[in-house]
Structures are given as structure tokens and as C-alpha cells.
Write a protein that holds these residues in place. Structure first.
Motif, PDB file in Angstrom:
ATOM      1  N   PRO A  23      39.220   6.981  64.598  1.00 61.07           N
ATOM      2  CA  PRO A  23      39.848   5.793  64.006  1.00 61.07           C
ATOM      3  C   PRO A  23      40.916   5.165  64.894  1.00 61.07           C
ATOM      4  N   ILE A  24      40.491   4.555  65.979  1.00 60.18           N
ATOM      5  CA  ILE A  24      41.395   3.790  66.838  1.00 60.18           C
ATOM      6  C   ILE A  24      40.863   2.365  66.946  1.00 60.18           C
ATOM      7  N   ASP A  25      41.708   1.465  67.409  1.00 56.81           N
ATOM      8  CA  ASP A  25      41.320   0.046  67.460  1.00 56.81           C
ATOM      9  C   ASP A  25      40.049  -0.169  68.274  1.00 56.81           C
ATOM     10  N   LEU A  26      39.893   0.595  69.338  1.00 54.27           N
ATOM     11  CA  LEU A  26      38.739   0.413  70.220  1.00 54.27           C
ATOM     12  C   LEU A  26      37.421   0.613  69.470  1.00 54.27           C
ATOM     13  N   THR A  27      37.386   1.526  68.522  1.00 51.98           N
ATOM     14  CA  THR A  27      36.158   1.848  67.796  1.00 51.98           C
ATOM     15  C   THR A  27      35.637   0.653  67.015  1.00 51.98           C
ATOM     16  N   ALA A  28      36.553  -0.145  66.463  1.00 52.02           N
ATOM     17  CA  ALA A  28      36.156  -1.285  65.636  1.00 52.02           C
ATOM     18  C   ALA A  28      36.036  -2.578  66.428  1.00 52.02           C
ATOM     19  N   GLY A  29      36.333  -2.529  67.716  1.00 51.82           N
ATOM     20  CA  GLY A  29      36.331  -3.751  68.515  1.00 51.82           C
ATOM     21  C   GLY A  29      35.057  -3.945  69.313  1.00 51.82           C
ATOM     22  N   ARG A  30      35.148  -4.808  70.314  1.00 53.42           N
ATOM     23  CA  ARG A  30      34.005  -5.104  71.184  1.00 53.42           C
ATOM     24  C   ARG A  30      34.384  -4.963  72.655  1.00 53.42           C
ATOM     25  N   LEU A  31      35.428  -4.184  72.895  1.00 52.79           N
ATOM     26  CA  LEU A  31      35.912  -3.913  74.243  1.00 52.79           C
ATOM     27  C   LEU A  31      35.475  -2.528  74.674  1.00 52.79           C
ATOM     28  N   ALA A  32      34.911  -2.431  75.871  1.00 51.03           N
ATOM     29  CA  ALA A  32      34.591  -1.141  76.490  1.00 51.03           C
ATOM     30  C   ALA A  32      35.601  -0.895  77.606  1.00 51.03           C
ATOM     31  N   VAL A  33      36.016   0.359  77.748  1.00 47.61           N
ATOM     32  CA  VAL A  33      37.044   0.707  78.722  1.00 47.61           C
ATOM     33  C   VAL A  33      36.554   1.849  79.598  1.00 47.61           C
ATOM     34  N   THR A  34      36.752   1.722  80.898  1.00 49.69           N
ATOM     35  CA  THR A  34      36.556   2.846  81.812  1.00 49.69           C
ATOM     36  C   THR A  34      37.882   3.122  82.500  1.00 49.69           C
ATOM     37  N   VAL A  35      38.156   4.395  82.731  1.00 48.49           N
ATOM     38  CA  VAL A  35      39.396   4.818  83.377  1.00 48.49           C
ATOM     39  C   VAL A  35      39.023   5.729  84.533  1.00 48.49           C
ATOM     40  N   ALA A  36      39.588   5.461  85.705  1.00 48.81           N
ATOM     41  CA  ALA A  36      39.248   6.232  86.898  1.00 48.81           C
ATOM     42  C   ALA A  36      40.496   6.872  87.482  1.00 48.81           C
ATOM     43  N   GLY A  37      40.371   8.113  87.908  1.00 51.39           N
ATOM     44  CA  GLY A  37      41.490   8.820  88.515  1.00 51.39           C
ATOM     45  C   GLY A  37      40.993   9.986  89.338  1.00 51.39           C
ATOM     46  N   PRO A  38      41.903  10.686  89.999  1.00 50.69           N
ATOM     47  CA  PRO A  38      41.498  11.814  90.859  1.00 50.69           C
ATOM     48  C   PRO A  38      40.866  12.964  90.096  1.00 50.69           C
ATOM     49  N   GLU A  39      41.146  13.090  88.791  1.00 51.66           N
ATOM     50  CA  GLU A  39      40.574  14.178  87.995  1.00 51.66           C
ATOM     51  C   GLU A  39      39.142  13.907  87.581  1.00 51.66           C
ATOM     52  N   GLY A  40      38.716  12.660  87.660  1.00 45.81           N
ATOM     53  CA  GLY A  40      37.384  12.272  87.220  1.00 45.81           C
ATOM     54  C   GLY A  40      37.420  10.889  86.610  1.00 45.81           C
ATOM     55  N   ASP A  41      36.444  10.585  85.788  1.00 42.15           N
ATOM     56  CA  ASP A  41      36.328   9.270  85.167  1.00 42.15           C
ATOM     57  C   ASP A  41      36.136   9.426  83.671  1.00 42.15           C
ATOM     58  N   CYS A  42      36.593   8.426  82.922  1.00 40.84           N
ATOM     59  CA  CYS A  42      36.460   8.425  81.469  1.00 40.84           C
ATOM     60  C   CYS A  42      35.893   7.090  81.041  1.00 40.84           C
ATOM     61  N   GLY A  43      35.069   7.101  79.991  1.00 43.80           N
ATOM     62  CA  GLY A  43      34.539   5.864  79.429  1.00 43.80           C
ATOM     63  C   GLY A  43      34.615   5.881  77.923  1.00 43.80           C
ATOM     64  N   LEU A  44      34.917   4.736  77.344  1.00 43.18           N
ATOM     65  CA  LEU A  44      35.045   4.596  75.894  1.00 43.18           C
ATOM     66  C   LEU A  44      34.355   3.312  75.472  1.00 43.18           C
ATOM     67  N   MET A  45      33.363   3.417  74.557  1.00 42.73           N
ATOM     68  CA  MET A  45      32.618   2.240  74.125  1.00 42.73           C
ATOM     69  C   MET A  45      32.336   2.315  72.633  1.00 42.73           C
ATOM     70  N   PRO A  46      32.646   1.273  71.870  1.00 41.57           N
ATOM     71  CA  PRO A  46      32.269   1.260  70.452  1.00 41.57           C
ATOM     72  C   PRO A  46      30.753   1.204  70.320  1.00 41.57           C
ATOM     73  N   ALA A  47      30.206   1.991  69.359  1.00 41.60           N
ATOM     74  CA  ALA A  47      28.752   2.100  69.216  1.00 41.60           C
ATOM     75  C   ALA A  47      28.270   1.714  67.835  1.00 41.60           C
ATOM     76  N   GLY A  48      29.125   1.073  67.017  1.00 42.69           N
ATOM     77  CA  GLY A  48      28.735   0.704  65.666  1.00 42.69           C
ATOM     78  C   GLY A  48      28.820   1.887  64.722  1.00 42.69           C
ATOM     79  N   GLU A  49      28.681   1.610  63.425  1.00 42.93           N
ATOM     80  CA  GLU A  49      28.736   2.631  62.385  1.00 42.93           C
ATOM     81  C   GLU A  49      30.052   3.401  62.401  1.00 42.93           C
ATOM     82  N   GLY A  50      31.142   2.775  62.915  1.00 42.60           N
ATOM     83  CA  GLY A  50      32.426   3.450  62.990  1.00 42.60           C
ATOM     84  C   GLY A  50      32.492   4.546  64.030  1.00 42.60           C
ATOM     85  N   LEU A  51      31.580   4.514  65.014  1.00 39.69           N
ATOM     86  CA  LEU A  51      31.492   5.562  66.020  1.00 39.69           C
ATOM     87  C   LEU A  51      31.954   5.066  67.383  1.00 39.69           C
ATOM     88  N   LEU A  52      32.564   5.969  68.134  1.00 44.50           N
ATOM     89  CA  LEU A  52      32.987   5.684  69.501  1.00 44.50           C
ATOM     90  C   LEU A  52      32.228   6.592  70.454  1.00 44.50           C
TER      91      LEU A  52
END
Length: 375
Positions: free
Chosen positions: A182-211
Motif C-alpha cells: 500500500p504505497i502511492d506507486l502501487t495505485a499510480g502509473r509511474l514505474a521506477v528503476t533504481v541503480a547503484g553499486p549493490e545492484g538494481d531495483c525496479g518497481l512497477m504497478p501491475a493492477g489489482e492493487g499489486l506492485l
């Protein structure tokens, strides 16, 4: 014609839809007892959406349309933004993220009863006198005019046809999940990728209240998985900027699965006689461009069209399909292995480029990897 398809994944079911619509007698053989329900979410880019439309299928009402893609550094700095809505308008189809299970449900929903046959593990194929035969673990066989191997990276069809080499690990893997966070990203239409020396992260809303969330890390096949994957991910990524800590706090070890990255060296010929391959059975690739499902859909679309165009010479139609797809999909695989969009240093360079130029460049890339067949 009688068509045998081995594997009820994205590519196999899409091909079945197109071939049934063309009036062929189709059977899809799946070794599992039901359609696969795992695999988190997939993103269908405009080239995949266009292929779906050509097959008479739609994702209307499924998943979540993505309108913007933002890349950030692990220190919280915004690095690049792509206007995905504008990109989709340019390419003629939206960008949609949805649970893989839901995509498989859409692909199978209109197939006649009995087309998909479960608990049918293929152990070999052969071809003689212009006919193809599949053999199954229970001792049964099936014969057809065409046989399509859509049975994934560990393809029994590819192995039986002696096509190419097995897929090899790239040195990376993804810890991923699909969760009701339950964060704002889940209900929105924004996808986020984060890159750093430890690796990479991605977050994308997928509908049905799922991230849809994932973390890309270094990995080798002989590596022993951590006792608690989430504890390890929190150790590596827990001090990254919001909303990464919230995502890590909201999920448990039961919510995460490991997806190792493999890549095929795409062969020049994908089959023999009346047999061919599609999707991960012949061009498994890392998920860094999120093109695996879309490329399988394009395979299915062009294969259906090729068989429609040359029904009197099926081997010629299949080799034509393979030639048309091979060079394009090999380029996509190469780009996915070396994707600069997931590397912080390259993103810092992109951050100096205006959003309109970044959007245009990303659209040009997607147009290049797409291969919509001419009508």
C-alpha cells in the motif's frame, strides 16, 4: 492442418490462438497439471501489444497502463525520465504491466475445450515423410503436419532437434515478487528503476492493487541461496531512498522467488522439416529490457502469418519465419545482456539529456526491436 504445440506459456498459447482462428486443428501439450500461476508480473511493450492485436487479442481491462518511467540513483537523484504515454502514442499500443497468470488466462480464454492438454511431458520429437511426431513421458505419441516447440529454456523439442546450444548463465539473477504493497506507486502509473553499486531495483504497478518489484544481483549457478533472501536484500538495499525500504519491509521470504538470468546464442536455423521453435526455447534472454514476453508474442504472430502465406510448403514457411525473426531477436538478446539503462554511470549521462530526447530515443529503440510483419 494439424498443429502440435509443446508448451502452454505466452508464446505457445498466443500461437494457438492465431492458428485456431485460421481454422487449423491445434493441440497444446503442457507438462504441468494447470496453467502456470507463478512468475510475478510481465510488461508488454508496444511491439508485444501490436502482435497481440494482430492475433485478435487485447489487454483492455487487464493490469496497469504505465505512463512514465523514471530512473533514479541509489542516492535518490533523478537520472532520467521517459514519457511512456507519449511513446505509446507514437508506437500505436500502450505499455501494460500485468500478472503473468492474468496474461496466460487472457491468451487461453477463447481456446476451444480440449485444445490445451495438461500432464503431457514431451520427451522427444521426430520428423519423417513430412510429418512430425511428439513422444510423451506416459508412452503416448501425437502426430501432426507442424510441431512448434514453445517449452521454455529447458526445451525438450530443441534438444531433440539438435538446434543450437543450451542457454548459459549471464552472471546475474533477479529476486522478484508481486505483492499488495500500500504505497502511492502501487495505485499510480509511474514505474521506477533504481541503480547503484549493490545492484538494481525496479518497481512497477501491475493492477489489482499489486506492485511488481525486483532486485537484480550478481549470481552464479553454484551459489548457495541465502537462508533468508529478504534479510539479504534488506542488508544490501535497506538504506536506499524511498520507497525501496517500504517495499522491503512489506514482503517476506514467502513472497520472493529467484529468477536466474540466462541467454541463448540465437542459432541461424531454429528447426528441421515441419518442426520449429519460438520464445525462450530458442532465444531466452535476461529481463533487463523486459522484452521476453513481447518477443515471444512477435514470434507467434509472424509464425501464424508465415504458415498462412505458404500452406503448401510448410518447411519453407517455417524457415522463412526463422530467418525473419533470427537477426532481430538476436539483437534484442544482445541489448538485454548489455542494457545500459540499468547501469548508474550510463544513467548519469542520460540525466543530462532532456526528457523529450530520452523519450524519443527509447521509442526509437523499441521500434527497432519490434518486428511487426507487413500485412
Amino acid at each position: 492442418m494439424r498443429v502440435l504445440i509443446v508448451g502452454a506459456g505466452v508464446g505457445g498459447l498466443a500461437a494457438a490462438q492465431g492458428l485456431v482462428a485460421d481454422g487449423h486443428q491445434v493441440t497444446v501439450f503442457e507438462q504441468a497439471p494447470v496453467l502456470p500461476r507463478g512468475g510475478a508480473a510481465v510488461t508488454i511493450w508496444p511491439n508485444g501489444g501490436t502482435a497481440l492485436a494482430d492475433l485478435g487479442l487485447t489487454l483492455v481491462g487487464a493490469g496497469r497502463r504505465i505512463h512514465s518511467l523514471e530512473a533514479r540513483s541509489s542516492t535518490g537523484r533523478a537520472l532520467a525520465v521517459v514519457d511512456v504515454a507519449k511513446l505509446a502514442e507514437r508506437l500505436g499500443a500502450p505499455v501494460v504491466t500485468l500478472p503473468r497468470r492474468l496474461l496466460l488466462d487472457r491468451l487461453s480464454a477463447d481456446l476451444p475445450a480440449g485444445v490445451v492438454r495438461f500432464r503431457a511431458r514431451c520427451v522427444g520429437v521426430s520428423a519423417a515423410d513430412g510429418r512430425a511426431q511428439a513422444r510423451f513421458a506416459d508412452g503416448s505419441t501425437a502426430e501432426g503436419d507442424v510441431l512448434i516447440g514453445a517449452d521454455g529454456r529447458h526445451s525438450a523439442v530443441r534438444e531433440a532437434l539438435f538446434v543450437g546450444e543450451p542457454a548459459v548463465p549471464t552472471g546475474k539473477a533477479t529476486w522478484q515478487g508481486l505483492s499488495p504493497i500500500p504505497i502511492d506507486l502501487t495505485a499510480g502509473r509511474l514505474a521506477v528503476t533504481v541503480a547503484g553499486p549493490e545492484g538494481d531495483c525496479g518497481l512497477m504497478p501491475a493492477g489489482e492493487g499489486l506492485l511488481q518489484w525486483w532486485f537484480d544481483v550478481s549470481w552464479t549457478p553454484d551459489e548457495v541461496p541465502p537462508e533468508s533472501p529478504m534479510a539479504e536484500l534488506r542488508r544490501r538495499f535497506g538504506d536506499w531512498p524511498d520507497p525501496v525500504p517500504q517495499v522491503l519491509a512489506a514482503v517476506s521470504d514467502e513472497d520472493v522467488e529467484l529468477f536466474p538470468h540466462y541467454r541463448h546464442r540465437v542459432p541461424s536455423v531454429w528447426g528441421q522439416g515441419p518442426c520449429t521453435l519460438l520464445g525462450d526455447s530458442v532465444h531466452a534472454m535476461p529481463p533487463l529490457l523486459a522484452q521476453g514476453a513481447s518477443q515471444a508474442l512477435e514470434d507467434a504472430c509472424l509464425l501464424v502469418r508465415s504458415l498462412r502465406a505458404s500452406p503448401a510448403d510448410l518447411p519453407r514457411a517455417l524457415r522463412g519465419y526463422e530467418r525473419a525473426r533470427r537477426r532481430r531477436v538476436a539483437a534484442v538478446s544482445w541489448l538485454a545482456t548489455r542494457s545500459p539503462a540499468q547501469r548508474e554511470g550510463s544513467l548519469k549521462i542520460l540525466g543530462r539529456i532532456p526528457e523529450s530526447v530520452t523519450t524519443w530515443g527509447y521509442g526509437t529503440l523499441l521500434k527497432a526491436v519490434g518486428n511487426r510483419p507487413a500485412t
